[in-house]
Design an enzyme around this catalytic site. Structure first.
Site, PDB file in Angstrom:
ATOM      1  N   SER A   1     -23.838 -46.423  28.839  1.00 14.10           N
ATOM      2  CA  SER A   1     -22.780 -45.766  29.593  1.00 14.10           C
ATOM      3  C   SER A   1     -21.914 -46.830  30.238  1.00 14.10           C
ATOM      4  O   SER A   1     -22.410 -47.894  30.618  1.00 14.10           O
ATOM      5  CB  SER A   1     -23.406 -44.879  30.673  1.00 14.10           C
TER       6      SER A   1
ATOM      7  N   TYR B   1     -28.888 -44.626  38.468  1.00 12.92           N
ATOM      8  CA  TYR B   1     -28.418 -44.493  37.089  1.00 12.92           C
ATOM      9  C   TYR B   1     -27.694 -45.751  36.614  1.00 12.92           C
ATOM     10  O   TYR B   1     -28.001 -46.290  35.545  1.00 12.92           O
ATOM     11  CB  TYR B   1     -27.492 -43.287  36.966  1.00 12.92           C
TER      12      TYR B   1
END
EC number: 1.1.-.-
Length: 166
Positions: free
Chosen positions: A83, A111
């Site tokens: 990501s 994250y």
């Protein structure tokens, strides 16, 4: 075969069962991941922050444990789905669980840090195998689904991005 990335024992059992087949593995795609947006910090049964374990530690362990099957399947690849959030991550090797108080935990911290850590796996594997004779090929890489999607849109609908710039 069952695989639970919140349990490193489960990862090891899965890899053992897969490798016992003695067959080749041509491609391993590490695509599983979590982003527990806005949730309180949680830990796995192994004691690791959940984002770090599911997004980095378990896929890294799985990749290493499946190397015998990947080598049998050579030329083979490990692809890590990542990501762009890695760009705001920070990994403190002395505080991977973000419990020391030096940083405040949030789901975004968990994250993004796990995605930054995940980017180290291809580099580590290339460094290891460049010094051995086991595997002489491009081994591992990572992809960004959003970037790929936007590139596909550009190819399918050349005028798509002009809609947003006028």
């Amino acid at each position: 075969m069952e695989l639970d990335l919140l349990s490193l024992d489960s990862v090891a059992r899965f890899a053992d069962a897969w490798n016992a087949r003695l067959g080749p593995l041509h491609v391993l795609i590490n695509n599983a991941g979590i982003f527990a947006m806005g949730e309180a910090q949680k830990f796995s049964e192994d004691g690791y922050e959940q984002h770090m374990q599911v997004n980095h530690l378990a896929p890294a362990l799985l990749s290493v444990l499946l190397l015998p099957s990947l080598i049998r399947g050579s030329p083979s690849r490990i692809i890590n789905v990542n990501s762009v959030m890695h760009s705001v991550g920070f990994v403190d090797p002395d505080d991977m669980n973000v419990v020391s108080g030096r940083r405040k935990y949030s789901s975004v911290v968990g994250y993004s840090s796990s995605k930054l850590a995940q980017m180290s796996l291809p580099l580590c594997l290339v460094a290891f195998f460049s010094k051995s004779c086991l595997w002489k090929q491009e081994l591992a890489s990572y992809v960004y689904p959003l970037v790929l999607f936007l590139q596909m849109l550009r190819g399918i609908y050349p005028g798509f991005f002009k809609l947003f710039t006028q």
